[in-house]
Design an enzyme around this catalytic site. Sequence first.
Site, mmCIF file in Angstrom:
data_model
loop_
_atom_site.group_PDB
_atom_site.id
_atom_site.type_symbol
_atom_site.label_atom_id
_atom_site.label_comp_id
_atom_site.label_asym_id
_atom_site.label_seq_id
_atom_site.Cartn_x
_atom_site.Cartn_y
_atom_site.Cartn_z
ATOM 1 N N ARG A 260 0.866 -1.185 0.000
ATOM 2 C CA ARG A 260 0.000 0.000 0.000
ATOM 3 C C ARG A 260 0.902 1.234 0.000
ATOM 4 O O ARG A 260 1.476 1.574 1.022
ATOM 5 C CB ARG A 260 -0.867 -0.048 1.274
ATOM 6 C CG ARG A 260 -2.056 0.900 1.276
ATOM 7 C CD ARG A 260 -2.574 1.079 2.699
ATOM 8 N NE ARG A 260 -1.709 1.968 3.423
ATOM 9 C CZ ARG A 260 -1.531 1.955 4.753
ATOM 10 N NH1 ARG A 260 -2.139 1.087 5.505
ATOM 11 N NH2 ARG A 260 -0.715 2.821 5.323
ATOM 12 N N HIS A 264 -3.631 4.567 4.522
ATOM 13 C CA HIS A 264 -4.739 3.601 4.590
ATOM 14 C C HIS A 264 -5.988 4.215 3.943
ATOM 15 O O HIS A 264 -6.619 3.623 3.075
ATOM 16 C CB HIS A 264 -5.010 3.224 6.046
ATOM 17 C CG HIS A 264 -6.264 2.447 6.223
ATOM 18 N ND1 HIS A 264 -6.414 1.161 5.769
ATOM 19 C CD2 HIS A 264 -7.463 2.787 6.766
ATOM 20 C CE1 HIS A 264 -7.646 0.737 6.026
ATOM 21 N NE2 HIS A 264 -8.289 1.707 6.631
ATOM 22 N N TYR A 273 3.840 5.774 11.512
ATOM 23 C CA TYR A 273 4.102 4.395 11.942
ATOM 24 C C TYR A 273 4.961 3.578 10.982
ATOM 25 O O TYR A 273 5.228 2.417 11.232
ATOM 26 C CB TYR A 273 2.785 3.662 12.233
ATOM 27 C CG TYR A 273 1.793 3.654 11.082
ATOM 28 C CD1 TYR A 273 1.913 2.748 10.031
ATOM 29 C CD2 TYR A 273 0.755 4.576 11.037
ATOM 30 C CE1 TYR A 273 1.009 2.746 8.975
ATOM 31 C CE2 TYR A 273 -0.158 4.588 9.993
ATOM 32 C CZ TYR A 273 -0.028 3.667 8.958
ATOM 33 O OH TYR A 273 -0.908 3.677 7.913
HETATM 34 C C1 LIG Z 1 -14.964 -5.799 11.641
HETATM 35 C C2 LIG Z 1 -14.132 -4.563 11.511
HETATM 36 N N1 LIG Z 1 -13.184 -4.288 12.417
HETATM 37 C C3 LIG Z 1 -12.428 -3.183 12.308
HETATM 38 C C4 LIG Z 1 -12.634 -2.294 11.281
HETATM 39 C C5 LIG Z 1 -11.768 -1.055 11.158
HETATM 40 N N2 LIG Z 1 -10.854 -1.212 10.006
HETATM 41 C C6 LIG Z 1 -11.097 -0.630 8.837
HETATM 42 S S1 LIG Z 1 -9.914 -0.981 7.692
HETATM 43 C C7 LIG Z 1 -9.052 -1.932 8.786
HETATM 44 C C8 LIG Z 1 -7.762 -2.603 8.382
HETATM 45 C C9 LIG Z 1 -7.930 -3.597 7.282
HETATM 46 O O1 LIG Z 1 -6.678 -4.033 6.845
HETATM 47 P P1 LIG Z 1 -6.526 -5.046 5.665
HETATM 48 O O2 LIG Z 1 -7.478 -6.166 5.828
HETATM 49 O O3 LIG Z 1 -5.084 -5.384 5.567
HETATM 50 O O4 LIG Z 1 -7.005 -4.219 4.374
HETATM 51 P P2 LIG Z 1 -6.350 -2.919 3.714
HETATM 52 O O5 LIG Z 1 -7.067 -1.736 4.297
HETATM 53 O O6 LIG Z 1 -4.902 -2.926 4.015
HETATM 54 O O7 LIG Z 1 -6.654 -3.017 2.259
HETATM 55 C C10 LIG Z 1 -9.692 -1.945 10.037
HETATM 56 C C11 LIG Z 1 -9.176 -2.650 11.222
HETATM 57 C C12 LIG Z 1 -13.668 -2.590 10.355
HETATM 58 N N3 LIG Z 1 -13.932 -1.783 9.333
HETATM 59 N N4 LIG Z 1 -14.397 -3.725 10.483
#
Ligand SMILES: Cc1ncc(C[n+]2csc(CCOP(=O)(O)OP(=O)(O)O)c2C)c(N)n1
Length: 363
Positions: A260, A264, A273
């Site tokens: 990425r 985010h 971080y």
């Molecule tokens: C069930 C749930 N827990 C927490 C969140 C908050 N949240 C949004 S994005 C994220 C990280 C996701 O990371 P990843 O699966 O690696 O996907 P990326 O954003 O890197 O594409 C979190 C914890 C959420 N949206 N849904």
Amino acid sequence: MTTDASRGAEAPPDLVQLLTPEGERVEHPDYDIDLTPEEVRSLYRDLVLVRRIDLEAVALQRQGELGIWASLLGQEAAQIGSGRALTDADMAFPTYREHGVAWCRDVDPVKLLGLFRGVNHGGWDPKEHNFHLYTIVIGSQTLHAVGYAMGIQRDDANAATIVYFGDGATSQGDVNESFIWASVFNAPIVFFCQNNQWAISEPLEKQTRIPLYRRASGFGFPGIRVDGNDVFACLAVTRKALEAARTGQGPTLVEAFTYRMGAHTTTDDPTRYRVASELEAWKLKDPIERVKAYLFKNEHADQEFFDSVAAEADQLGADLRRRCLALPDPGPLAIFDHVYSEPHALMEQERAQFAAYLEGFQA
Ligand SMILES: Cc1ncc(C[n+]2csc(CCOP(=O)(O)OP(=O)(O)O)c2C)c(N)n1
Ligand SMILES: [Mg+2]
């Protein structure tokens, strides 16, 4: 703590790669792909245009025109390669970052912007594009996708399902449950994990001690790790996994090893971080540059071609901006639309109550 799922410049040894970061074509015994120069030019165009859509969306958010945006910067090859492997009959379930897959499914990008601008509640008709709505609840779409895959299996359809999720999502119960269901029912599904090394501020080593693709064997189906910045390899690997699904061979986990490159979302500041050198190392593996180098080296495209794609991208960016700013605000009652596919008594009642409430302001 160390991990063999390195986030640095070193490519892990178990990575399927067909095009090096320098644009050199390499062979792989299990993943052959024969692309015409025209097909490669078309992939290049896709990559450039989706990067431009993304860039314009980030700019629009910065100018207050979108509430938030989740950038795909760096993940273009994973999304275009897998997205172009799909047939019209296949069904895709995205997270919230799959703008490149949306492009491959012919979803007008202004509809993505409408969602992030908060002027619609879904964005598009999933049935029209065989592309489900964006899902924010991490990992939940994997269960929806397995259910869908089991449905097409029972319909005996010549189709497969693909579901997208991130490295962070692999720690969710839903994702692990979906692996079990898909495995024991031999569901026609491809689990496409874009391992972009980060889940907001949580690094990969907080999700796993082993490479993610190896998780699949514990559930009883194959896992494969592909260079997620290599559009050829992503296309070849996804094509094969989809074909396996369509022909009764069950699920595959594809781990697209990528990065990425941006924040985010636009509400995040990754400089808090992660170290700058990590990003610099990944910039050398840019998914677009290697295709450009390949086209140049093999004389499959000239400067005129690259200029014309750049001009098309500029035009697309300007057009998107204009159409985004012109998106109408929905009426307050639109929130009751499309909650259910058929008329629903409770929805009608709530709509009438809310309409009466709104009328109270119009004296
Ligand atoms: C069930 C749930 N827990 C927490 C969140 C908050 N949240 C949004 S994005 C994220 C990280 C996701 O990371 P990843 O699966 O690696 O996907 P990326 O954003 O890197 O594409 C979190 C914890 C959420 N949206 N849904
Ligand atoms: Mg991630």
